[in-house]
Motif scaffolding. Structure first.
Motif, PDB file in Angstrom:
ATOM      1  N   GLY A  70       0.802  -1.223   0.000  1.00 51.98           N
ATOM      2  CA  GLY A  70       0.000   0.000   0.000  1.00 51.98           C
ATOM      3  C   GLY A  70       0.835   1.272   0.000  1.00 51.98           C
ATOM      4  N   ALA A  71       2.153   1.146  -0.050  1.00 53.08           N
ATOM      5  CA  ALA A  71       3.026   2.329  -0.046  1.00 53.08           C
ATOM      6  C   ALA A  71       2.870   3.099  -1.357  1.00 53.08           C
ATOM      7  CB  ALA A  71       4.480   1.910   0.149  1.00 53.08           C
ATOM      8  N   ARG A  72       3.160   4.397  -1.307  1.00 53.38           N
ATOM      9  CA  ARG A  72       3.057   5.253  -2.494  1.00 53.38           C
ATOM     10  C   ARG A  72       4.322   6.100  -2.629  1.00 53.38           C
ATOM     11  NH1 ARG A  72      -1.313   5.681  -5.121  1.00 53.38           N
ATOM     12  NH2 ARG A  72      -0.966   7.784  -5.860  1.00 53.38           N
ATOM     13  N   ILE A  73       4.624   6.429  -3.863  1.00 53.68           N
ATOM     14  CA  ILE A  73       5.684   7.393  -4.148  1.00 53.68           C
ATOM     15  C   ILE A  73       5.006   8.620  -4.708  1.00 53.68           C
ATOM     16  CG2 ILE A  73       7.614   7.957  -5.668  1.00 53.68           C
ATOM     17  CD1 ILE A  73       8.604   5.172  -5.456  1.00 53.68           C
ATOM     18  N   GLN A  74       5.388   9.791  -4.204  1.00 58.33           N
ATOM     19  CA  GLN A  74       4.849  11.047  -4.705  1.00 58.33           C
ATOM     20  C   GLN A  74       6.010  11.962  -5.091  1.00 58.33           C
ATOM     21  OE1 GLN A  74       2.428  12.200  -1.319  1.00 58.33           O
ATOM     22  NE2 GLN A  74       0.603  11.494  -2.390  1.00 58.33           N
TER      23      GLN A  74
END
Length: 142
Positions: A70-74
């Motif tokens: 569920g991790a995200r990169i922004q």
């Protein structure tokens, strides 16, 4: 002989002064900058500095980053340093060749974001400036 030495010394002294002045006044290459530092700059400070096409550096400690489900990169940014194109070097033989960049410095891919999945690590892009038209010249001039 002393008049000659005095004349040579004054020419050399002027050369040293000119060299120092050019070294100080010549445009310097854009240095690495963090996102925090970049966000504090005004348009006037960025304009003409070479920073507009730079990706911010990531300051971190350690050698790995754990990725949880569920991790995200922004705000991910890619700043290419060189461009290679697959070209036919001999009849029927293709290989990647280095090229000369012909486009002005507008090739950074920025503000990319998406989800990360662990094991195997996978990035699924969902948004951002993920393309940049770039013109290059092959070694044969094409």
């Amino acid at each position: 002989a002393s008049a000659f030495q005095s004349w040579v010394a004054s020419i050399l002294g002027a050369g040293v002064v000119l060299g120092l002045a050019l070294g100080v006044l010549a445009p310097q290459p854009a240095r690495a900058i963090t996102a925090e530092q970049f966000s504090q700059l005004t348009y006037a400070q960025v304009r003409g500095s070479g920073l507009a096409n730079r990706c911010p550096t990531v300051e971190s400690q350690g050698s790995s980053i754990p990725v949880k489900s569920g991790a995200r990169i922004q705000n991910m940014c890619f700043e290419p340093k060189s461009f290679a194109v697959e070209a036919e070097t001999e009849p029927g033989k293709k290989e990647f060749v280095t090229t000369k960049l012909m486009t002005r410095q507008t090739y950074t891919l920025a503000f990319i974001e998406g989800s990360l999945s662990p094991d195997p690590i996978t990035f699924q892009e969902e948004d951002g400036m993920d393309f940049a038209a770039t013109t290059v010249q092959l070694p044969d001039g094409e």
